[in-house]
Design a protein around this motif. Structure first.
Motif, PDB file in Angstrom:
ATOM      1  N   LYS A   1       0.827  -1.207   0.000  1.00 21.71           N
ATOM      2  CA  LYS A   1       0.000   0.000   0.000  1.00 21.71           C
ATOM      3  C   LYS A   1       0.863   1.260   0.000  1.00 21.71           C
ATOM      4  CE  LYS A   1      -4.056   1.912   0.104  1.00 21.71           C
ATOM      5  NZ  LYS A   1      -4.897   1.872  -1.107  1.00 21.71           N
ATOM      6  N   ALA A   2       1.980   1.229   0.699  1.00 22.46           N
ATOM      7  CA  ALA A   2       2.875   2.391   0.708  1.00 22.46           C
ATOM      8  C   ALA A   2       3.428   2.678  -0.682  1.00 22.46           C
ATOM      9  CB  ALA A   2       4.010   2.159   1.694  1.00 22.46           C
ATOM     10  N   SER A   3       3.674   1.628  -1.455  1.00 20.84           N
ATOM     11  CA  SER A   3       4.199   1.793  -2.819  1.00 20.84           C
ATOM     12  C   SER A   3       3.106   2.023  -3.847  1.00 20.84           C
ATOM     13  CB  SER A   3       5.012   0.550  -3.215  1.00 20.84           C
ATOM     14  OG  SER A   3       6.118   0.366  -2.358  1.00 20.84           O
ATOM     15  N   ASN A   4       1.866   1.687  -3.489  1.00 18.43           N
ATOM     16  CA  ASN A   4       0.739   1.805  -4.416  1.00 18.43           C
ATOM     17  C   ASN A   4      -0.439   2.449  -3.679  1.00 18.43           C
ATOM     18  OD1 ASN A   4       1.670  -0.146  -6.853  1.00 18.43           O
ATOM     19  ND2 ASN A   4       2.219  -1.086  -4.899  1.00 18.43           N
ATOM     20  N   PRO A   5      -0.304   3.716  -3.313  1.00 17.55           N
ATOM     21  CA  PRO A   5      -1.302   4.339  -2.430  1.00 17.55           C
ATOM     22  C   PRO A   5      -2.703   4.431  -3.008  1.00 17.55           C
ATOM     23  CG  PRO A   5       0.228   5.980  -3.308  1.00 17.55           C
ATOM     24  CD  PRO A   5       0.790   4.640  -3.666  1.00 17.55           C
ATOM     25  N   ASN A   6      -2.836   4.400  -4.315  1.00 19.35           N
ATOM     26  CA  ASN A   6      -4.157   4.540  -4.936  1.00 19.35           C
ATOM     27  C   ASN A   6      -4.824   3.201  -5.228  1.00 19.35           C
ATOM     28  OD1 ASN A   6      -3.976   7.395  -4.979  1.00 19.35           O
ATOM     29  ND2 ASN A   6      -2.733   7.293  -6.849  1.00 19.35           N
ATOM     30  N   THR A   7      -4.128   2.115  -4.955  1.00 18.88           N
ATOM     31  CA  THR A   7      -4.659   0.790  -5.255  1.00 18.88           C
ATOM     32  C   THR A   7      -5.392   0.230  -4.037  1.00 18.88           C
ATOM     33  OG1 THR A   7      -2.861   0.349  -6.804  1.00 18.88           O
ATOM     34  CG2 THR A   7      -4.070  -1.568  -5.961  1.00 18.88           C
ATOM     35  N   GLN A   8      -6.635  -0.137  -4.229  1.00 19.74           N
ATOM     36  CA  GLN A   8      -7.385  -0.773  -3.142  1.00 19.74           C
ATOM     37  C   GLN A   8      -6.894  -2.202  -2.965  1.00 19.74           C
ATOM     38  OE1 GLN A   8     -11.664  -2.067  -3.547  1.00 19.74           O
ATOM     39  NE2 GLN A   8     -11.976  -0.574  -1.895  1.00 19.74           N
ATOM     40  N   VAL A   9      -6.707  -2.601  -1.723  1.00 18.47           N
ATOM     41  CA  VAL A   9      -6.283  -3.960  -1.414  1.00 18.47           C
ATOM     42  C   VAL A   9      -7.461  -4.706  -0.799  1.00 18.47           C
ATOM     43  CG1 VAL A   9      -4.673  -5.416  -0.147  1.00 18.47           C
ATOM     44  CG2 VAL A   9      -3.908  -3.205  -1.042  1.00 18.47           C
ATOM     45  N   VAL A  10      -7.822  -5.818  -1.402  1.00 16.98           N
ATOM     46  CA  VAL A  10      -8.896  -6.669  -0.891  1.00 16.98           C
ATOM     47  C   VAL A  10      -8.248  -7.914  -0.294  1.00 16.98           C
ATOM     48  CG1 VAL A  10     -11.029  -7.898  -1.425  1.00 16.98           C
ATOM     49  CG2 VAL A  10     -10.459  -5.791  -2.661  1.00 16.98           C
ATOM     50  N   VAL A  11      -8.459  -8.100   0.995  1.00 17.52           N
ATOM     51  CA  VAL A  11      -7.772  -9.143   1.744  1.00 17.52           C
ATOM     52  C   VAL A  11      -8.727 -10.298   2.025  1.00 17.52           C
ATOM     53  CG1 VAL A  11      -6.503  -9.679   3.863  1.00 17.52           C
ATOM     54  CG2 VAL A  11      -6.327  -7.392   2.837  1.00 17.52           C
ATOM     55  N   LEU A  12      -8.315 -11.500   1.646  1.00 18.32           N
ATOM     56  CA  LEU A  12      -9.062 -12.713   1.967  1.00 18.32           C
ATOM     57  C   LEU A  12      -8.322 -13.440   3.077  1.00 18.32           C
ATOM     58  CD1 LEU A  12     -10.210 -11.889  -0.788  1.00 18.32           C
ATOM     59  CD2 LEU A  12     -10.307 -14.313  -1.391  1.00 18.32           C
ATOM     60  N   ALA A  13      -8.990 -13.559   4.224  1.00 18.23           N
ATOM     61  CA  ALA A  13      -8.361 -14.183   5.386  1.00 18.23           C
ATOM     62  C   ALA A  13      -9.433 -14.777   6.276  1.00 18.23           C
ATOM     63  CB  ALA A  13      -7.541 -13.163   6.177  1.00 18.23           C
ATOM     64  N   GLY A  14      -9.016 -15.659   7.165  1.00 19.99           N
ATOM     65  CA  GLY A  14      -9.951 -16.264   8.098  1.00 19.99           C
ATOM     66  C   GLY A  14     -10.528 -15.239   9.060  1.00 19.99           C
ATOM     67  N   ASN A  15     -11.764 -15.499   9.519  1.00 20.54           N
ATOM     68  CA  ASN A  15     -12.428 -14.601  10.451  1.00 20.54           C
ATOM     69  C   ASN A  15     -11.563 -14.243  11.644  1.00 20.54           C
ATOM     70  OD1 ASN A  15     -14.881 -14.366   9.119  1.00 20.54           O
ATOM     71  ND2 ASN A  15     -15.774 -16.156  10.106  1.00 20.54           N
ATOM     72  N   GLY A  16     -10.839 -15.237  12.174  1.00 19.18           N
ATOM     73  CA  GLY A  16     -10.070 -15.014  13.385  1.00 19.18           C
ATOM     74  C   GLY A  16      -8.966 -14.000  13.235  1.00 19.18           C
ATOM     75  N   HIS A  17      -8.558 -13.720  11.993  1.00 19.28           N
ATOM     76  CA  HIS A  17      -7.497 -12.755  11.751  1.00 19.28           C
ATOM     77  C   HIS A  17      -8.018 -11.327  11.578  1.00 19.28           C
ATOM     78  CE1 HIS A  17      -4.241 -15.642  11.382  1.00 19.28           C
ATOM     79  NE2 HIS A  17      -5.007 -16.378  10.600  1.00 19.28           N
ATOM     80  N   VAL A  18      -9.346 -11.142  11.521  1.00 18.40           N
ATOM     81  CA  VAL A  18      -9.864  -9.806  11.229  1.00 18.40           C
ATOM     82  C   VAL A  18     -10.879  -9.301  12.239  1.00 18.40           C
ATOM     83  CG1 VAL A  18      -9.417 -10.117   8.756  1.00 18.40           C
ATOM     84  CG2 VAL A  18     -11.704 -10.604   9.654  1.00 18.40           C
ATOM     85  N   ILE A  19     -11.550 -10.159  12.982  1.00 17.46           N
ATOM     86  CA  ILE A  19     -12.606  -9.659  13.854  1.00 17.46           C
ATOM     87  C   ILE A  19     -12.032  -8.747  14.928  1.00 17.46           C
ATOM     88  CG2 ILE A  19     -14.051 -11.681  13.407  1.00 17.46           C
ATOM     89  CD1 ILE A  19     -13.536 -12.572  16.254  1.00 17.46           C
ATOM     90  N   TYR A  20     -12.799  -7.710  15.234  1.00 17.66           N
ATOM     91  CA  TYR A  20     -12.386  -6.633  16.139  1.00 17.66           C
ATOM     92  C   TYR A  20     -11.153  -5.883  15.636  1.00 17.66           C
ATOM     93  CZ  TYR A  20     -15.639  -8.608  19.552  1.00 17.66           C
ATOM     94  OH  TYR A  20     -16.766  -9.063  20.183  1.00 17.66           O
ATOM     95  N   GLY A  21     -10.625  -6.268  14.495  1.00 20.66           N
ATOM     96  CA  GLY A  21      -9.433  -5.627  13.963  1.00 20.66           C
ATOM     97  C   GLY A  21      -8.135  -6.059  14.599  1.00 20.66           C
ATOM     98  N   HIS A  22      -8.200  -6.963  15.579  1.00 21.12           N
ATOM     99  CA  HIS A  22      -7.016  -7.278  16.373  1.00 21.12           C
ATOM    100  C   HIS A  22      -5.916  -7.979  15.582  1.00 21.12           C
ATOM    101  CE1 HIS A  22      -9.126  -5.882  19.765  1.00 21.12           C
ATOM    102  NE2 HIS A  22      -9.716  -6.988  20.139  1.00 21.12           N
ATOM    103  N   GLY A  23      -6.290  -8.832  14.643  1.00 23.84           N
ATOM    104  CA  GLY A  23      -5.288  -9.639  13.961  1.00 23.84           C
ATOM    105  C   GLY A  23      -4.485  -8.852  12.950  1.00 23.84           C
TER     106      GLY A  23
END
Length: 305
Positions: A240-262
Motif C-alpha cells: 500500500k505504501a508503494s501503491n497508495p491509490n490501489t485498493q487492497v482486498v484481503v481474503l483471510a480467516g475470520n479469526g485474523h480480522v474480527i475486532y481488527g485485532h489480527g
C-alpha cells in the motif's frame, strides 16, 4: 473486553494453521439468518455491523471508498468464497485499481504467483510450485476463481503469509528462537507486538480446552498467531505504501480480522490514521452476531442471498 459468545470452531482452525502443514477446517456452526427490517442499517463502525447482501446496496459504496477491505471467511465454506468473488467483482466494477491479498499463500512463493499471472505457468504448475496442497490444503477450487480473476484482469496478487516452518518454530520454541535468515519473510522482533490482551483473550477462548494438551505452550502459540498477523500486515502495508491509490482486498480467516485485532490494527499501526479500512464478516454464525456493548466485531455482516 470479555468475549461472551462461544468461539466454536476457531480453536481447531488456529491449531491447524500454526502447528500443522495444512489447516483443519473451521466448522463455525449454522449461518445466521438476516433479520427482516423495514429500516436499512445506516451506521458503519457502530456496535452493530451494517448488514449487506448485495453489491447494489447504497452501503456497498463504503467498501468501494476504502483503502483496504477485509473479507473474513470460514475456510471450508463454499458460500463464503462465492460471496468473496461477488464482492471483488463489484469493487472491481467500481474501480479496477485493485490488488487481491491472500492468506492462503506464503511469502516465499510470491515469484511463482507472479509468473502465473504473467502467463508463464499453468494453473497446475501454480498449485505445485506454491506447495498449495501441502501448506494450505483446502480444495483448490475454493480459491482458484480469485487467481483466475486476477490473471484475466491483470491484477496483482499478494502472498501474505509467513512460511509455515517459521510459524511452527515459534509455536514450539518461541520468538526468542528466531535468528538470522528466519526474518527474511517476517517482520523484525520489534514489530511483532504480542501486547494486545483483548486479542490474547480471544485466541485463548477460541482455543479453549486444547490448551491443556501435552507440552503445549500457549504463550508460544499466541506468538506464532501474531507472527502470522504481523507478516500479513507488513505485506499489505508495504504494498500500500508503494501503491497508495490501489485498493487492497484481503481474503483471510475470520479469526485474523474480527475486532481488527489480527491484521487490520497492525496495518493501521504501520500506515497511520488516514488509512480507511473496512472489515466484512461473511455469513457470520449466530454466536458472532451477538450485540456488543463496546466495539463492533466488524463493520459489515454479509449475508448471501
Amino acid at each position: 473486553m470479555t468475549f461472551r459468545f462461544r468461539l466454536r470452531g476457531f480453536g481447531p482452525l488456529l491449531l491447524g494453521a500454526v502447528l500443522m502443514a495444512t489447516p483443519i477446517a473451521c466448522s463455525a456452526g449454522e449461518v445466521s439468518e438476516l433479520a427482516a427490517s423495514e429500516e436499512p442499517a445506516t451506521a458503519v463502525n457502530a456496535a452493530v455491523p451494517t448488514a449487506l447482501s448485495t453489491i447494489e446496496a447504497a452501503e456497498f459504496q463504503t467498501l468501494v471508498a476504502a483503502d483496504v477491505v477485509y473479507l473474513g471467511e470460514r475456510h471450508d465454506s463454499e458460500v463464503d468464497h462465492a460471496a468473496q468473488l461477488t464482492i471483488i467483482e463489484g469493487l472491481y466494477a467500481a474501480d479496477p485499481d485493485m490488488a487481491i491479498a491472500l492468506e492462503m499463500f506464503q511469502r516465499p512463493f510470491q515469484p511463482v504467483i507472479d509468473r502465473y499471472l504473467a502467463g508463464e505457468l499453468s494453473e497446475a504448475e501454480l498449485v505445485e510450485q506454491t506447495e498449495y496442497l501441502e501448506r494450505w490444503g483446502f480444495p483448490w477450487e475454493f480459491y482458484a476463481p480469485f487467481l483466475r480473476f486476477a490473471r484475466d484482469h491483470e491484477l496483482p496478487v499478494l502472498a501474505l503469509n509467513a512460511p509455515s516452518e517459521i510459524s511452527r518454530q515459534v509455536a514450539r520454541e518461541g520468538l526468542e528462537s528466531l535468528a538470522g535468515e528466519d526474518f527474511r519473510y517476517i517482520p523484525p522482533l520489534t514489530d511483532i507486538d504480542i501486547s494486545n490482551n483483548d486479542y490474547r483473550e480471544f485466541v485463548a477462548a477460541a482455543f479453549g480446552s486444547h490448551s491443556g494438551h501435552g507440552n503445549f505452550n500457549f504463550d508460544n502459540f499466541f506468538a506464532a498467531q501474531v507472527t502470522w498477523d504481523e507478516t500479513m500486515a507488513m505485506t499489505i502495508a508495504e504494498f500500500k505504501a508503494s501503491n497508495p491509490n490501489t485498493q487492497v482486498v484481503v481474503l483471510a480467516g475470520n479469526g485474523h480480522v474480527i475486532y481488527g485485532h489480527g491484521i487490520p490494527d497492525r496495518v493501521a499501526r504501520r500506515l497511520g490514521d488516514d488509512l480507511t479500512q473496512q472489515i466484512v464478516l461473511l455469513n457470520p454464525a449466530d454466536f458472532l452476531t451477538e450485540p456488543s456493548e463496546a466495539e463492533a466485531i466488524a463493520d459489515f455482516f454479509w449475508y448471501s442471498e
